[in-house]
Design a protein around this motif. Structure first.
Motif, short mmCIF file in Angstrom:
data_model
loop_
_atom_site.label_atom_id
_atom_site.label_comp_id
_atom_site.label_asym_id
_atom_site.label_seq_id
_atom_site.Cartn_x
_atom_site.Cartn_y
_atom_site.Cartn_z
N ARG A 92 8.55 -72.37 -58.56
CA ARG A 92 9.68 -72.62 -57.68
C ARG A 92 10.06 -71.42 -56.83
O ARG A 92 10.22 -71.52 -55.62
CB ARG A 92 10.89 -73.07 -58.52
CG ARG A 92 11.99 -73.67 -57.72
CD ARG A 92 13.20 -73.97 -58.57
NE ARG A 92 13.84 -72.78 -59.09
CZ ARG A 92 14.59 -71.96 -58.37
NH1 ARG A 92 14.79 -72.22 -57.10
NH2 ARG A 92 15.14 -70.90 -58.89
N ILE A 93 10.17 -70.26 -57.48
CA ILE A 93 10.67 -69.09 -56.76
C ILE A 93 9.66 -68.59 -55.73
O ILE A 93 10.02 -68.28 -54.58
CB ILE A 93 11.11 -68.00 -57.75
CG1 ILE A 93 12.41 -68.48 -58.41
CG2 ILE A 93 11.28 -66.66 -57.08
CD1 ILE A 93 13.04 -67.52 -59.38
N ALA A 96 9.75 -70.92 -52.88
CA ALA A 96 10.99 -70.83 -52.10
C ALA A 96 10.88 -69.75 -51.02
O ALA A 96 11.48 -69.86 -49.96
CB ALA A 96 12.17 -70.54 -53.02
N ARG A 97 10.08 -68.71 -51.30
CA ARG A 97 9.95 -67.62 -50.32
C ARG A 97 9.22 -68.07 -49.05
O ARG A 97 9.40 -67.49 -47.99
CB ARG A 97 9.18 -66.45 -50.92
CG ARG A 97 9.98 -65.73 -51.94
CD ARG A 97 9.28 -64.48 -52.42
NE ARG A 97 9.99 -63.95 -53.55
CZ ARG A 97 11.14 -63.28 -53.45
NH1 ARG A 97 11.65 -63.04 -52.25
NH2 ARG A 97 11.77 -62.86 -54.52
N VAL A 101 14.36 -74.89 -45.69
CA VAL A 101 14.78 -76.28 -45.84
C VAL A 101 16.14 -76.51 -45.21
O VAL A 101 17.06 -75.70 -45.37
CB VAL A 101 14.86 -76.67 -47.34
CG1 VAL A 101 15.12 -78.16 -47.48
CG2 VAL A 101 13.58 -76.29 -48.06
N LEU A 122 22.06 -64.51 -47.96
CA LEU A 122 20.70 -65.05 -47.91
C LEU A 122 19.69 -63.94 -47.63
O LEU A 122 18.61 -63.90 -48.22
CB LEU A 122 20.60 -66.14 -46.84
CG LEU A 122 21.29 -67.46 -47.21
CD1 LEU A 122 21.35 -68.38 -45.99
CD2 LEU A 122 20.55 -68.16 -48.33
N MET A 125 19.12 -62.23 -50.82
CA MET A 125 18.38 -63.06 -51.76
C MET A 125 16.90 -63.09 -51.44
O MET A 125 16.05 -63.05 -52.33
CB MET A 125 18.92 -64.49 -51.70
CG MET A 125 19.79 -64.87 -52.87
SD MET A 125 20.12 -66.62 -52.80
CE MET A 125 21.77 -66.62 -53.46
N TYR A 126 16.58 -63.16 -50.14
CA TYR A 126 15.18 -63.23 -49.73
C TYR A 126 14.58 -61.85 -49.53
O TYR A 126 13.40 -61.71 -49.27
CB TYR A 126 15.04 -64.03 -48.43
CG TYR A 126 15.21 -65.53 -48.61
CD1 TYR A 126 14.13 -66.32 -48.98
CD2 TYR A 126 16.42 -66.14 -48.39
CE1 TYR A 126 14.26 -67.68 -49.14
CE2 TYR A 126 16.58 -67.52 -48.55
CZ TYR A 126 15.49 -68.28 -48.92
OH TYR A 126 15.63 -69.63 -49.08
N VAL B 82 15.93 -74.27 -53.59
CA VAL B 82 14.93 -73.81 -52.61
C VAL B 82 15.16 -72.35 -52.23
O VAL B 82 14.65 -71.87 -51.24
CB VAL B 82 14.89 -74.70 -51.35
CG1 VAL B 82 14.39 -76.09 -51.71
CG2 VAL B 82 16.23 -74.78 -50.66
N PRO B 84 14.84 -68.28 -53.54
CA PRO B 84 14.03 -67.52 -54.51
C PRO B 84 14.91 -66.72 -55.47
O PRO B 84 14.85 -65.49 -55.50
CB PRO B 84 13.19 -66.61 -53.62
CG PRO B 84 14.03 -66.39 -52.41
CD PRO B 84 14.84 -67.62 -52.22
#
Lengths: 333, 245
Positions: A92-93, A96-97, A101, A122, A125-126, B82, B84
């Motif tokens: 998942r992680i 997600a990178r 979405v 965000l 987080m990224y 969605v 990370p």
């Protein structure tokens, strides 16, 4: 290898069966019954890097469920999803990178925070480097005009402002693939055009796009490939142009003639076309297959009978095809 | 968190008041008796303060977990899934329970007052182990909260009734364990290890010779609870169905 590889994807939801009212609820408590609802059934799909795919279908066809399966939000009942080799719900992680979405009906902005704070959250987080973050924000601002809404708390945004902010939020980390579920829903014409322009730019820069929408203008503006889903199954997968060539062949030519002409004599001169008389004398609509008869041929057939005062041509639209598919009038492949 | 300033002060005040009411209750009990199952008033305040501190830390940093039920019911976890970043941390950090600030302030005062009067032989080891026990206690508390809130992934109801019931049990951890019956003692030690969020750590602090094992078992229980709590929560996330079609 395709960027997205989907094989035999199926999602079954278990739904309680209850009789109406409180009595029904009580009975269900003692002897529960369930029914399986198949939202997505054996879907196969391949998306190549850089493609822009329109994913359409009537309400309840399973579009959003597919997107949730492809993004790893829900776990498939059976079948396999691979996005750049990763399984979205298991990895998942990592997945997600690489994906962005947007669900047009929901916002991912933090309700009580100014938009700018959501963006920086965000970013952290990224792990987007600061220089890259600033460059992207500048670009988003140019197309989406974000500057004025950055200090506004999310709950105070209008729908159009919210959607622009959410688009930027979904793409802040520069994803390889963007899943956009109804990104233009409820927007006015000006904002919608802006969003479409943004999506075209995104596509031209090489981002793979999967676009779910009911707005056929979005599709024609942005996508070159069309996938139609109905009752959980993919019923069409091909290029947008091919759909038009195969199913949107009818071109309508509206004519206003200088003098009244009998319908029969016009029909005689256009044996391959369907001719219908209009309300006014001398008004006709000629429907032709655009691959078999050109507009010019129609005009030159009419001219010996009367002078053409006015002429209007309706090009076939993808909208007609999809409307017919939804209504069950047309079965594709 | 600081979006609503009046709300901030009201919540802090609410936390303060709640703790003072609890302290008043404790005072009323000790006005009647000299000691409670061998616990003097000072020691009981230390226990109460320690438990309140642990319980105050949880709303401050993990109160978002209470929102799990609502998020599952409304299908509002889509975006969290969605990104990370671990879903559990996104949910737990999504809200700050400011009443925890009041709890922590009062609890710190209680601990400070009780420590100044209690008969404890201080050494660097005491401080080190004390800190480990405190962290372990908070970990156990949060793990139980996470596991009980995760039940919502199965129930899908929009409220956290089950989690609330479980966590109410935790308030029993503020009192000496021995005042409860054998069954309840067993539950609080083994099933839902709230006894390790205050009673055993404080017992060690007061009498390290007799309760030497508490210094070892508490961190182990914390590690076990954490693993189990995170596992259950993630099992739950896999059951998440979102909303709509």
């Amino acid at each position: 290898m395709s960027l997205v590889e989907v094989t035999g994807l199926t999602k079954v939801f278990r739904r309680p069966v209850k009789d109406p009212g409180f009595r029904g609820a009580l009975r269900h408590l003692v002897s529960p019954r369930y029914r399986d609802v198949t939202a997505v059934e054996r879907v196969d799909l391949r998306i190549e890097p850089g493609e822009a795919v329109a994913y359409v279908g009537p309400n309840g066809a399973g579009k959003s469920t597919t997107v949730k399966l492809l993004t790893g939000i829900i776990v498939p009942t059976s079948g396999e999803v691979r996005v750049a080799g990763l399984s979205p719900h298991r990895d998942r992680i990592a997945n997600a990178r690489q994906v962005g979405v947007l669900f047009g009906q929901r916002s991912q902005l933090w309700w009580d925070l100014p938009v700018r704070e959501s963006f920086t959250l965000l970013r952290d987080m990224y792990g987007v480097p600061d220089s890259l973050y600033r460059a992207r924000m500048k670009r988003f601002d140019e197309v989406l005009d974000l500057g004025s809404i950055l200090p506004v708390v999310a709950r105070k945004l209008s729908l159009g402002q919210r959607m622009r902010a959410d688009l930027a939020a979904a793409l802040l980390h520069g994803p390889r693939i963007a899943y956009l579920d109804e990104p233009t829903i409820g927007l006015d014409i000006a904002v919608r055009d802006r969003v479409r322009e943004f999506l075209r730019q995104l596509r031209d820069e090489g981002t793979t796009i999967m676009l779910t929408t009911h707005d056929l203008g979005d599709i024609e503006d942005v996508c070159e490939r069309l996938v139609i889903i109905d009752r959980g199954r993919v019923i069409y997968d091909g290029s947008l142009a091919a759909v038009k060539d195969d199913f949107a062949r009818e071109r309508r030519i509206h004519l206003q003639l200088a003098s009244p002409v009998p319908l029969a004599s016009l029909s005689d001169r256009l044996p391959d076309a369907v001719v219908v008389a209009g309300d006014e004398p001398g008004e006709f609509t000629v429907t032709v297959d655009r691959f078999r008869q050109t507009a010019g041929a129609v005009i030159s057939a009419v001219l010996p009978l009367a002078e053409v005062v006015e002429l209007r041509i309706d090009e076939p639209a993808i909208e007609d095809v999809i409307r017919k598919v939804y209504a069950g009038e047309l079965r594709l492949a | 968190m600081m979006e609503y300033e009046a709300d901030f002060w009201l919540l802090v005040l609410a936390g303060l008041l709640q703790q003072l009411v609890g302290l008043a209750f404790l005072g009323a009990v000790f006005a009647q008796v000299q000691a409670l199952h061998g616990w003097t008033f000072t020691e009981a305040v230390l226990l109460y303060g320690f438990a309140s501190f642990v319980f105050g830390m949880s709303p401050l940093f993990f109160d978002g977990l209470w929102r799990t039920a609502w998020l599952v019911n409304q299908g509002d976890l889509d975006y969290a899934l969605v990104r990370p970043y671990p879903v559990m941390l996104q949910v737990s950090g999504s809200y700050v329970g400011l009443q925890g600030a009041g709890d922590v302030v009062v609890a710190t005062c209680m601990i400070g007052w009780a420590l100044s009067r209690a008969d404890i032989s201080w050494s660097p080891l005491t401080v080190l182990v004390g800190a480990v026990l405190l962290v372990s206690a908070v970990t156990i508390r949060v793990s139980v909260l996470a596991a009980s809130c995760a039940i919502s992934f199965w129930l899908q109801a929009p409220h956290s009734g089950f989690a609330f019931a479980i966590n109410q049990l935790g308030t029993l951890g503020r009192y000496p364990l021995t005042i409860f019956g054998v069954a309840l003692r067993g539950v609080l030690t083994v099933v839902i290890p709230f006894a390790f969020t205050a009673y055993f750590p404080v017992s060690w602090l007061l009498d390290p010779g007799r309760y030497w094992w508490a210094a070892i078992v508490t961190p182990l229980v914390a590690a076990y609870s954490l693993i189990l709590g995170v596992r259950i929560y993630h099992r739950g996330v896999r059951r998440y169905e979102s909303a709509g079609h």
